[in-house]
Design an enzyme around this catalytic site. Sequence first.
Site, PDB file in Angstrom:
ATOM      1  CG  ASP A  23      -2.084   0.917   1.121  1.00 42.25           C
ATOM      2  OD1 ASP A  23      -2.280   1.507   0.036  1.00 42.25           O
ATOM      3  OD2 ASP A  23      -2.811   1.067   2.116  1.00 42.25           O
ATOM      4  CG  ASN A  71      -7.221  -2.612  -6.171  1.00 44.89           C
ATOM      5  OD1 ASN A  71      -6.277  -3.360  -5.918  1.00 44.89           O
ATOM      6  ND2 ASN A  71      -7.587  -1.643  -5.321  1.00 44.89           N
TER       7      ASN A  71
HETATM    8  C1  FPP Z   1      -1.578   0.224  -3.354  1.00 46.72           C
HETATM    9  O1  FPP Z   1      -1.204   1.557  -3.505  1.00 46.72           O
HETATM   10  C2  FPP Z   1      -1.105  -0.597  -4.425  1.00 46.72           C
HETATM   11  C3  FPP Z   1      -1.901  -1.231  -5.344  1.00 46.72           C
HETATM   12  C4  FPP Z   1      -3.367  -1.146  -5.374  1.00 46.72           C
HETATM   13  C5  FPP Z   1      -1.318  -2.046  -6.406  1.00 46.72           C
HETATM   14  C6  FPP Z   1      -0.030  -2.758  -6.124  1.00 46.72           C
HETATM   15  C7  FPP Z   1       0.612  -2.978  -7.415  1.00 46.72           C
HETATM   16  C8  FPP Z   1       1.921  -2.921  -7.718  1.00 46.72           C
HETATM   17  C9  FPP Z   1       2.972  -2.736  -6.702  1.00 46.72           C
HETATM   18  C10 FPP Z   1       2.413  -3.001  -9.125  1.00 46.72           C
HETATM   19  C11 FPP Z   1       2.098  -4.201  -9.927  1.00 46.72           C
HETATM   20  C12 FPP Z   1       2.279  -5.484  -9.236  1.00 46.72           C
HETATM   21  C13 FPP Z   1       3.238  -6.394  -9.486  1.00 46.72           C
HETATM   22  C14 FPP Z   1       3.223  -7.666  -8.727  1.00 46.72           C
HETATM   23  C15 FPP Z   1       4.314  -6.199 -10.449  1.00 46.72           C
HETATM   24  P1  FPP Z   1      -2.334   2.673  -3.560  1.00 46.72           P
HETATM   25  O2  FPP Z   1      -2.539   3.045  -4.979  1.00 46.72           O
HETATM   26  O3  FPP Z   1      -3.564   2.194  -2.848  1.00 46.72           O
HETATM   27  O4  FPP Z   1      -1.647   3.817  -2.763  1.00 46.72           O
HETATM   28  P2  FPP Z   1      -2.371   5.021  -1.980  1.00 46.72           P
HETATM   29  O5  FPP Z   1      -3.221   4.369  -0.909  1.00 46.72           O
HETATM   30  O6  FPP Z   1      -1.222   5.797  -1.420  1.00 46.72           O
HETATM   31  O7  FPP Z   1      -3.167   5.771  -2.991  1.00 46.72           O
END
Ligand code: FPP
Length: 244
Positions: A23, A71
């Site tokens: 996250d 998501n």
């Molecule tokens: C949370 O950050 C992250 C995600 C919803 C996606 C995780 C995905 C990756 C790290 C990239 C692709 C995956 C792989 C395995 C290569 P957020 O967007 O919720 O952050 P925020 O809460 O700060 O907005």
Amino acid sequence: MEMMKRNDALSPADPRHLAVILDGNGRWAERHGLSRVEGHREGALNVLRFIQNMQNYATEFVTLYAFSTENWKRSEEEVHALMSLLCSFLDENLETLVSNRIRLLATGRIEALPEPCRKRLALASEKTGVDFQRTLILALNYGGRSEIVDAARKIAQEAREGKLSPDQLTEESFSRYLYFPDIPDPDLLIRTSGEMRLSNFLLWELSYAELYFTETLWPDFDRSELEKAMLSYRKRNRRFGGRK
Ligand code: FPP
């Protein structure tokens, strides 16, 4: 010497299964004056660094929450970017996974992912599934409640066909209907970026897991942050509801 042995036996070693809620990519991007998509790109780069750092521990299974059933509510642009980051991650790192003897699996309602992702996931599990020591599980279009509902559906179906009677069902037999019945439950859950919730991740499997929350955003969760989490785990006294 005898004492030391006993202490060793008592102190929990590294978690056999580590689960991580990645996250904070969005906030990382905002703090660096970048777009959310660029935050995810940095997050994906950190997934690779993290996999390398995990080689320092005895952990056999790692599950990463990369895309939840919720998501899909994000903008089309962001969903598209996440899917294409996943594809390039698989394209670029397949050989590294094979040479490090890491098996790749995906958990979740994979059938709903775009075709290019499904193809690459199938190829990666095939190529990495032959000779491996560790397992990396990507949770994609995953929801803990969906997993439990999917298990309940299979059970109801078997009951209707007369293959299972309701009084035979136990926690042990129920868990055989989950997505990966042979993978042990996570021992430790790490969630980055300061939120303290499970967000529908591995609801059944995390029942007895130790929880570790850090303010560090996922792209900044480096080797020393991982070591802090592992040290914290080693200090925990796991009782599984009993007394010691
Ligand atoms: C949370 O950050 C992250 C995600 C919803 C996606 C995780 C995905 C990756 C790290 C990239 C692709 C995956 C792989 C395995 C290569 P957020 O967007 O919720 O952050 P925020 O809460 O700060 O907005």
